[in-house]
Design a protein around this motif. Structure first.
Motif, PDB file in Angstrom:
ATOM      1  N   UNK A   1       2.560  -6.468   8.106  1.00  0.00           N
ATOM      2  CA  UNK A   1       1.222  -6.994   7.793  1.00  0.00           C
ATOM      3  C   UNK A   1       0.104  -6.052   8.204  1.00  0.00           C
ATOM      4  N   UNK A   2       0.194  -5.470   9.409  1.00  0.00           N
ATOM      5  CA  UNK A   2      -0.865  -4.581   9.876  1.00  0.00           C
ATOM      6  C   UNK A   2      -0.955  -3.323   9.014  1.00  0.00           C
ATOM      7  N   UNK A   3       0.195  -2.786   8.628  1.00  0.00           N
ATOM      8  CA  UNK A   3       0.194  -1.605   7.761  1.00  0.00           C
ATOM      9  C   UNK A   3      -0.350  -1.961   6.388  1.00  0.00           C
ATOM     10  N   UNK A   4       0.017  -3.116   5.880  1.00  0.00           N
ATOM     11  CA  UNK A   4      -0.501  -3.560   4.581  1.00  0.00           C
ATOM     12  C   UNK A   4      -2.026  -3.602   4.602  1.00  0.00           C
ATOM     13  N   UNK A   5      -2.575  -4.155   5.681  1.00  0.00           N
ATOM     14  CA  UNK A   5      -4.025  -4.266   5.799  1.00  0.00           C
ATOM     15  C   UNK A   5      -4.682  -2.881   5.833  1.00  0.00           C
ATOM     16  N   UNK A   6      -4.062  -1.956   6.563  1.00  0.00           N
ATOM     17  CA  UNK A   6      -4.619  -0.603   6.653  1.00  0.00           C
ATOM     18  C   UNK A   6      -4.601   0.098   5.296  1.00  0.00           C
ATOM     19  N   UNK A   7      -3.519  -0.067   4.568  1.00  0.00           N
ATOM     20  CA  UNK A   7      -3.424   0.545   3.239  1.00  0.00           C
ATOM     21  C   UNK A   7      -4.507  -0.012   2.323  1.00  0.00           C
ATOM     22  N   UNK A   8      -4.672  -1.336   2.354  1.00  0.00           N
ATOM     23  CA  UNK A   8      -5.657  -1.980   1.488  1.00  0.00           C
ATOM     24  C   UNK A   8      -7.071  -1.494   1.801  1.00  0.00           C
ATOM     25  N   UNK A   9      -7.385  -1.343   3.082  1.00  0.00           N
ATOM     26  CA  UNK A   9      -8.730  -0.930   3.486  1.00  0.00           C
ATOM     27  C   UNK A   9      -8.975   0.563   3.288  1.00  0.00           C
ATOM     28  N   UNK A  10      -7.890   1.345   3.172  1.00  0.00           N
ATOM     29  CA  UNK A  10      -8.036   2.804   3.049  1.00  0.00           C
ATOM     30  C   UNK A  10      -8.493   3.238   1.656  1.00  0.00           C
ATOM     31  N   UNK A  11      -8.279   2.376   0.677  1.00  0.00           N
ATOM     32  CA  UNK A  11      -8.602   2.750  -0.694  1.00  0.00           C
ATOM     33  C   UNK A  11      -7.471   3.472  -1.404  1.00  0.00           C
ATOM     34  N   UNK A  12      -6.357   3.672  -0.700  1.00  0.00           N
ATOM     35  CA  UNK A  12      -5.189   4.298  -1.315  1.00  0.00           C
ATOM     36  C   UNK A  12      -4.650   3.402  -2.433  1.00  0.00           C
ATOM     37  N   UNK A  13      -4.252   4.032  -3.521  1.00  0.00           N
ATOM     38  CA  UNK A  13      -3.636   3.289  -4.633  1.00  0.00           C
ATOM     39  C   UNK A  13      -2.129   3.253  -4.373  1.00  0.00           C
ATOM     40  N   UNK A  14      -1.672   2.165  -3.779  1.00  0.00           N
ATOM     41  CA  UNK A  14      -0.269   2.065  -3.376  1.00  0.00           C
ATOM     42  C   UNK A  14       0.389   0.866  -4.041  1.00  0.00           C
ATOM     43  N   UNK A  15       1.671   1.030  -4.328  1.00  0.00           N
ATOM     44  CA  UNK A  15       2.441  -0.006  -5.003  1.00  0.00           C
ATOM     45  C   UNK A  15       3.686  -0.322  -4.192  1.00  0.00           C
ATOM     46  N   UNK A  16       3.948  -1.601  -3.997  1.00  0.00           N
ATOM     47  CA  UNK A  16       5.145  -2.057  -3.318  1.00  0.00           C
ATOM     48  C   UNK A  16       6.200  -2.377  -4.372  1.00  0.00           C
ATOM     49  N   UNK A  17       7.401  -1.901  -4.134  1.00  0.00           N
ATOM     50  CA  UNK A  17       8.454  -2.072  -5.141  1.00  0.00           C
ATOM     51  C   UNK A  17       9.433  -3.162  -4.749  1.00  0.00           C
ATOM     52  N   UNK A  18      10.029  -3.787  -5.755  1.00  0.00           N
ATOM     53  CA  UNK A  18      11.138  -4.716  -5.541  1.00  0.00           C
ATOM     54  C   UNK A  18      12.286  -4.276  -6.434  1.00  0.00           C
ATOM     55  N   UNK A  19      13.430  -4.072  -5.836  1.00  0.00           N
ATOM     56  CA  UNK A  19      14.599  -3.668  -6.595  1.00  0.00           C
ATOM     57  C   UNK A  19      15.739  -3.361  -5.654  1.00  0.00           C
ATOM     58  N   UNK A  20      16.793  -2.808  -6.187  1.00  0.00           N
ATOM     59  CA  UNK A  20      17.994  -2.516  -5.395  1.00  0.00           C
ATOM     60  C   UNK A  20      18.792  -1.450  -6.127  1.00  0.00           C
TER      61      UNK A  20
END
Length: 329
Positions: free
Chosen positions: A136-155
């Motif tokens: 959660x803390x890392x998610x918040x930092x990424x969101x506030x940084x302005x970085x265009x990041x994508x979380x993936x779901x798969x295997x």
């Protein structure tokens, strides 16, 4: 395995490649993936990110795993450049300030390093984060940084991700399946993936399908804790604890003569030079605030346990079974 070794395997005469699952739900197993199926997966990702001959892909991950293998396939399909580096938790140190990267593949711990150390990431158009849930803390930092990041779901079985979601502070944003992929849930509430070239694959991920055909992962069915007849999903509770606990933590359980199992909050001490009692007391204050704000009753952890490190699987994911064995000693 190196990039050159996998590229040679990809271009040999075989119709499939040999992969190994991550081992997050048991022993890693060997599977064969059709090259044609992998090409279809690569094309879906390339269309989503607009990857073409002018693009550059870069991976910080080991080519023994499907994430980096698929970066090779994507670059081959698009006819674009692919660069890589030796896997470490200190990525991008050799990347120049003006380097343009269309898609960069990392795991959460590498993303943490990038944010902590001001690495050269301003030329990266898209971060693709997978391999483990984003804290959660890392998610918040990424969101506030302005970085265009994508979380993936798969295997591994699905040749990497079948769905993506933009990393935002709101953890309830659903994953969106890529084109041609359909999702549903079985009678146990677990996610079923239906995709071309594979058919239907039933997972152990407890899932909520949203009204707009997206989905949210609630946790793994085999991680559920039954306490006093109430089914509790550790991953869901961990997400709720995010705003309150500033340490590495996870939810586990211990046998209980009254409730069957009782929830415990396990905190990772790591290299922190803090006595266990002080760390436990600091966490207890925040846990009390969490309980008061949500009034969870039996769903709240009953005990705080401090460990030096969390046991991990071979693919660096939390090994919940080994953790439970550790705290039950």
């Amino acid at each position: 395995m190196t990039q050159q070794e996998f590229t040679a395997e990809w271009n040999n005469d075989s119709d499939f490649i040999v992969c190994h699952t991550s081992g997050s739900t048991g022993e890693p197993k060997e599977i064969h993936l059709s090259k044609d199926f992998m090409r279809q997966s690569a094309r879906r990702t390339n269309r989503f990110f607009g990857i073409d001959t002018s693009s550059r892909l870069h991976t910080c991950l080991d080519f023994s795993y499907i994430a980096s293998k698929m970066m090779v396939v994507r670059s081959e399909e698009a006819g674009c450049e692919l660069t890589s580096e030796l896997p470490s938790n200190r990525p991008l140190q050799e990347i120049a300030d003006d380097d343009r990267i269309t898609l960069l593949s990392v795991v959460p711990s590498q993303m943490q390093w990038i944010l902590d150390n001001g690495c050269r990431w301003r030329g990266v158009e898209n971060f693709l984060i997978g391999g483990a849930p984003i804290p959660s803390l890392l998610r918040r930092r990424i969101a506030l940084s302005g970085i265009r990041a994508w979380e993936s779901y798969g295997m591994t079985e699905t040749a990497s991700h079948i769905a993506l979601r933009r990393v935002e502070e709101d953890e309830t944003i659903p994953f969106r399946p890529l084109e041609g992929v359909e999702v549903l849930v079985d009678e146990q509430g677990c996610l079923v993936i239906d995709m071309p070239g594979l058919g239907k694959v039933t997972t152990t991920d407890l899932t909520e399908i949203t009204s707009d055909a997206g989905f949210r992962i609630l946790g793994r069915a085999d991680n559920c804790v039954i306490s006093g007849g109430v089914k509790i999903i550790p991953e869901k509770l961990e997400a709720m604890l995010g705003p309150f606990i500033a340490f590495d933590y996870c939810i586990s359980s211990l046998p209980d003569p009254k409730w069957g199992e009782r929830l415990v909050l396990v905190v990772r001490k790591g290299d922190a030079d803090v006595p266990d009692d002080l760390l436990r007391n600091a966490v207890a204050v925040r846990l009390a605030q969490f309980k008061k704000s949500l009034d969870l009753g039996v769903k709240a952890p009953k005990e705080i346990i401090v460990v030096g490190e969390f046991p991990l699987t071979s693919s660096a994911k939390l090994d919940r079974k080994s953790l439970k064995d550790l705290i039950n000693r």
